[in-house]
Design a protein around this motif. Sequence first.
Motif, short mmCIF file in Angstrom:
data_model
loop_
_atom_site.label_atom_id
_atom_site.label_comp_id
_atom_site.label_asym_id
_atom_site.label_seq_id
_atom_site.Cartn_x
_atom_site.Cartn_y
_atom_site.Cartn_z
N LYS B 18 0.85 -1.20 0.00
CA LYS B 18 0.00 0.00 0.00
C LYS B 18 0.89 1.25 0.00
N ILE B 20 1.91 4.86 0.68
CA ILE B 20 1.47 5.90 1.64
C ILE B 20 2.13 7.25 1.33
N LYS B 22 3.93 9.46 -1.39
CA LYS B 22 3.91 9.39 -2.85
C LYS B 22 4.76 10.46 -3.49
N GLY B 41 -4.41 10.62 8.55
CA GLY B 41 -4.25 9.61 7.51
C GLY B 41 -3.49 10.09 6.30
N SER B 42 -2.95 11.30 6.35
CA SER B 42 -2.25 11.81 5.17
C SER B 42 -0.83 11.27 5.06
N GLY B 43 -0.32 10.66 6.12
CA GLY B 43 1.01 10.04 6.03
C GLY B 43 2.05 10.71 6.91
N VAL B 224 -0.97 16.11 2.06
CA VAL B 224 -2.28 15.52 1.79
C VAL B 224 -2.06 14.27 0.96
N ASP B 225 -2.61 13.17 1.45
CA ASP B 225 -2.54 11.91 0.72
C ASP B 225 -1.11 11.59 0.24
N GLY B 226 -0.17 11.74 1.15
CA GLY B 226 1.20 11.33 0.85
C GLY B 226 2.00 12.29 -0.02
N ARG B 227 1.43 13.45 -0.28
CA ARG B 227 2.17 14.44 -1.08
C ARG B 227 2.17 15.79 -0.38
N TYR B 245 -8.67 22.36 5.59
CA TYR B 245 -7.93 21.58 4.60
C TYR B 245 -8.68 21.50 3.27
N LEU B 249 -7.48 21.17 -0.59
CA LEU B 249 -7.88 20.03 -1.40
C LEU B 249 -8.55 20.51 -2.68
#
Lengths: 482, 257
Positions: B18, B20, B22, B41-43, B224-227, B245, B249
């Motif tokens: 998975k 995480i 990126k 959960g963004s990493g 955000v989301d691994g970036r 946020y 987004l």
Amino acid sequence: MSTATETIEDLVKTEYKYGFVTDVETESAPPGLSEDTIRMISRKKNEPEWLTEWRLKSYRHWLTLTEPAWQKAHHAKIDYQAICYFSQPKPKKDAPKSLDEVDPKLLETYEKLGIPLRERGRLAGVAVDAIFDSVSVGTTFRKQLAEKGVIFCSFTEAVHEHPELVKKYLGSVVPYTDNFYAALNSAVFTDGSFCYIPKDVRCPMELSTYFRINAANTGQFERTLIVADDASHVSYLEGCTAPMRDENQLHAAVVELVAMEGAEIKYSTVQNWYPGDENGKGGIYNFVTKRGLCKGRNSKITWTQVETGSAITWKYPSCILQGDNSVGEFYSVAVTNNYQQADTGTKMVHIGKNTRSTIISKGISAGHGQNSYRGLVKIQKSATHARNFSQCDSMLIGSKCGAHTFPYIEVKNTTASVEHEASTSKIGEDQIFYCNQRGIATQDAVNLIVNGFCKEVFKELPMEFAVEAQKLLGVSLEGSVG
Amino acid sequence: MSKPILEIKNLHAGVEGKQILKGISLTIHPGEVHAVMGPNGSGKSTLAAVLAGRDGYDITAGGVLYQGKDLLDLAPEERAREGVFLAFQYPVEIPGVNSTYFLKAALNEVRKHHGQPELDAMEFLTLVKEKMKLMELKDDLLKRSVNEGFSGGEKKRAEIFQMAVLDPKLAILDETDSGLDIDALKVVSQGVNKLKSADNAQLVITHYQRLLNYIVPDFVHVLVDGRIVKSGGKELALELEARGYDWILKGEAASVV
Ligand SMILES: Nc1ncnc2c1ncn2[C@@H]1O[C@H](COP(=O)(O)OP(=O)(O)O)[C@@H](O)[C@H]1O
Ligand SMILES: [Mg+2]
């Protein structure tokens, strides 16, 4: 997740530093067990008739028994006719009169084991009785002890010099009918330590017996008897090691403790018999019966044990709490690594009123080790207001080991209170990583965490030995994680 | 400009296939405080764990230089001894292990690594007393087992106290503010600020802007989301607080379209 413990198989490489053999001339009986063997042992020791008879009675009873099989451990069948029941270093002349006459090779052996028999150095404050194979090779500090009236000597000597005490108490706590191994021991025991603390005496130093198996194919069957008279106090420690050998060797000891009114006995064990190699070859079978009788009111017996050695350990140091207000305690750390198996625990039998017992057991399993706690808390009808607290914690290192808990509780008095707590945890990856992140390497982290886990038990050990025990734990778990 | 302490380049990392992280790039120089903000959960913790060397993460692309050396090549304890400190989001309890003993062992590992003599018990206690004042720490915490039975706030405070004693080059604080009331937050932040110097750096991970009122960052990065989707100065944190946020987004979505 790739875990710290996955590489366990490659890394289990426990080193046993006590595996050497001492090259001394020994005098050994041929293997085999019969009434003749027993008469021979008794004759060698120049024993009185009553003791020879007691041995023979024990032997005849033993013949009627079969090996117990309820323990959780597996081993190949023991051939009792293949064992040698008597081995002693060949005496130079007669028995050594003082430590100066003891074979220097033997003294050297004990030096190497860290147990100097000279009355100085690291253990300067501890009186030591050293048992080598079947016999005692020397006892230190006898004069100082004698001044207080404390008797501390080998069992053999006690039979000759204090026959009335031996006769009175031998088998009074562990009768020869008790179990298979106790019967065998009663028939063939060769030596051990004897200790008597007179009324109102606080023993001025730690007493210690150091057991060493050296000869091959020899069983060690020692007997320890400690009697603490009214309001006396003694702290006693036993340690043990054996050479590395491919075949298994049997160690079947009996320990009896008697505490009279207001007396206190603290009995500590650091057991480090050879555990066998990383494939489970060799090692000592440690089948031991230990029991203490709190005979008088307000008496107290504390068993503390750190069990890191032996291929198989079965032992259940127990307390019979007969005197009112008497106290029994059992503190145990048992470690099994590689293919070691331990089935250990205690029995607390409450008979007197207001008797109290505490059980703290810490089992650590690594490699393919199997560790069982087996305990019985029995509250008799007479034991009003008896109290017990038990706590049994297990820690697993790796995924191929096992921990098992068998707590038995029998309560026949409704005023009693019995509390049992148990936990099993895997050594935490989180904990190891946390240590790593603070600069502490994994093996050190394991030792740190395990020592923390065992802390409640270690604090019960006499100072000098608590440090030893921590080190030993480190050695036992060497290579248990990658 | 001085050489960077930390250079993260296009870091991709995941767990059990998975993905995480990126593609994270981030450079930190001595004397700087960087904040990484992001929704749950963004990493954020994953980034901290990868930097500290926690087992179980696959690095699939990119790399990390620490003081010019390949950080990912070092075992976690080596990173620690080289001066990388992680204040855990969830500090771990180690029953039966005395806090003082633990910290002394840790400090001596660092000292050994740098060829310095180990501190004996007296020297260590002197150091501890001094650092304790800094953190307004009750000394009974140090007599107890590592983190055992500590309240959430006590755990966080103890982490920063350990940081004070170990004096790291790069401190990564993972949500040190969570679970702290406002008074504790102030004490902890003041402690962190006092530890700041011209040759160390701090990477402060947080979900809320609140902490950044007290630990004022030089740079803010939004994860955000691994970036890292946006970087800026300290005012970015305030903007984020005001607009949420979602604003980022949406912005990200807009820029992708
Ligand atoms: N060990 C793991 N196994 C599986 N998924 C994980 C693991 N660690 C983190 N994740 C997932 O990765 C994402 C990022 O987690 P994390 O780094 O803890 O986020 P944050 O700290 O920003 O809240 C989350 O979706 C989380 O569920
Ligand atoms: Mg997190």
